[in-house]
Enzyme design. Structure first.
Site, short mmCIF file in Angstrom:
data_model
loop_
_atom_site.label_atom_id
_atom_site.label_comp_id
_atom_site.label_asym_id
_atom_site.label_seq_id
_atom_site.Cartn_x
_atom_site.Cartn_y
_atom_site.Cartn_z
N GLY A 52 -2.86 8.78 9.44
CA GLY A 52 -3.67 7.86 10.24
C GLY A 52 -5.17 8.13 10.29
N TRP A 54 -7.62 7.33 8.23
CA TRP A 54 -8.46 6.15 7.90
C TRP A 54 -8.45 5.17 9.07
CZ3 TRP A 54 -9.00 3.84 2.38
CH2 TRP A 54 -9.30 4.87 1.47
N ASP A 72 2.80 1.72 6.58
CA ASP A 72 3.24 2.87 5.78
C ASP A 72 4.77 2.98 5.86
OD1 ASP A 72 1.39 5.61 4.80
OD2 ASP A 72 3.58 5.76 4.77
N ASP A 89 7.71 -0.81 3.23
CA ASP A 89 7.43 -0.37 1.87
C ASP A 89 6.66 -1.50 1.19
OD1 ASP A 89 7.56 0.05 -0.91
OD2 ASP A 89 9.35 1.30 -0.67
N ASP A 106 -5.13 3.57 0.85
CA ASP A 106 -5.13 4.97 0.39
C ASP A 106 -3.72 5.28 -0.12
OD1 ASP A 106 -6.45 7.39 -0.06
OD2 ASP A 106 -5.97 8.21 1.92
N LYS A 146 -7.70 3.32 -3.29
CA LYS A 146 -7.57 4.55 -4.08
C LYS A 146 -7.02 4.23 -5.47
CE LYS A 146 -4.98 8.16 -2.48
NZ LYS A 146 -5.75 9.37 -2.16
C1 LIG Z 1 -2.78 9.87 0.87
S1 LIG Z 1 -1.63 9.30 2.04
C2 LIG Z 1 -2.64 8.33 3.11
C3 LIG Z 1 -3.52 9.12 4.05
C4 LIG Z 1 -4.19 8.24 5.11
N1 LIG Z 1 -5.20 7.37 4.50
C5 LIG Z 1 -4.86 9.03 6.19
O1 LIG Z 1 -6.10 8.99 6.29
O2 LIG Z 1 -4.16 9.68 6.98
C6 LIG Z 1 -0.73 8.08 1.15
C7 LIG Z 1 0.30 7.32 1.94
O3 LIG Z 1 0.86 6.27 1.12
C8 LIG Z 1 2.16 6.03 1.61
N2 LIG Z 1 2.95 5.24 0.64
C9 LIG Z 1 3.21 5.55 -0.66
N3 LIG Z 1 3.98 4.58 -1.23
C10 LIG Z 1 4.19 3.64 -0.27
C11 LIG Z 1 4.88 2.40 -0.25
N4 LIG Z 1 5.53 1.95 -1.34
N5 LIG Z 1 4.89 1.67 0.90
C12 LIG Z 1 4.25 2.13 2.00
N6 LIG Z 1 3.57 3.31 2.05
C13 LIG Z 1 3.53 4.06 0.93
C14 LIG Z 1 2.72 7.42 1.83
O4 LIG Z 1 3.82 7.39 2.72
C15 LIG Z 1 1.49 8.16 2.39
O5 LIG Z 1 1.53 8.23 3.79
#
Ligand SMILES: C[S@@+](CC[C@H](N)C(=O)[O-])C[C@H]1O[C@@H](n2cnc3c(N)ncnc32)[C@H](O)[C@@H]1O
Length: 194
Positions: A52, A54, A72, A89, A106, A146
């Site tokens: 969280g 961002w 997420d 998802d 992200d 990203k």
């Molecule tokens: C790098 S982290 C994000 C960090 C966040 N921006 C922060 O500041 O805390 C990437 C996120 O993408 C989510 N993610 C990856 N594939 C996903 C999908 N298909 N659907 C939803 N979320 C997904 C992961 O669960 C993870 O929490």
């Protein structure tokens, strides 16, 4: 401690001091400072939002009149009045909310260690984020996403250039030097099909 470890440690400590739930917060903070992404009162969609960081930066920038929708697969690690969390998802579920001033992503895969696979999945996630932005941004809106540098990046950049008035690839200082992570910054959505 190696310089990169020291840097990570530095950002971890800074995040803790500032009350951010992730170091990633500093990346969007830097991008906002450089490119002016947020304004008070905006509606923001945060894709891949967990834990969280961002969302925390966006909420601070948009103030009490604004709102953040965070999406997420995993839950967030904080709550706020003007924050709505949707556990879904993005590759499987339909996102039917729209009217956003900012869409930011992200999204990143769980790193498998097999670079080609991880980069492929990351590009799929970025393509999906751009698709969601195209469907849910207001005209004039901003998109931050990203990317892992490599195959597929130039296609995403060319597609974005057709849809936005300003497009730039950037690597924030808070991002690890050796990582292939880049951020696509797009401003002024043209919304030609509306
Ligand atoms: C790098 S982290 C994000 C960090 C966040 N921006 C922060 O500041 O805390 C990437 C996120 O993408 C989510 N993610 C990856 N594939 C996903 C999908 N298909 N659907 C939803 N979320 C997904 C992961 O669960 C993870 O929490």
């Amino acid at each position: 401690m190696r310089p990169e470890e020291a840097k990570r440690d530095h950002y971890r400590k800074m995040a803790k001091r500032a009350g951010y739930v992730s170091r990633a917060a500093f990346k969007i903070k830097e991008i906002d400072k450089k490119y002016g992404i947020f304004k008070a009162g905006q509606r923001v969609l945060d894709l891949g939002a967990s834990p969280g960081g961002w969302s925390q930066i966006a909420l601070k920038a948009i103030g009490p009149e604004g709102e953040v929708y965070a999406i997420d697969r995993r839950p967030l690690k904080f709550e706020a009045n003007n924050l709505k969390f949707l556990q879904m998802d993005v590759l499987k579920d339909k996102i039917s909310i729209s009217g956003f001033d900012v869409v930011m992503s992200d999204l990143a895969p769980n790193v498998s260690g097999v670079w080609e696979h991880d980069q492929y999945v990351q590009i799929q996630l970025a393509q999906r984020a751009l698709e969601i932005a195209e469907a849910s941004l207001k005209r004039g809106g901003n998109f931050v996403c990203k990317l892992f540098d490599g195959e597929g990046v130039s296609e995403i950049v060319s597609r974005a250039k057709k849809e936005f008035g300003f497009v730039k690839l950037t690597k924030p200082k808070a991002s690890r030097k050796q990582s292939s992570e880049l951020y696509l910054v797009c401003k002024n959505y043209l919304r030609r099909n509306a």
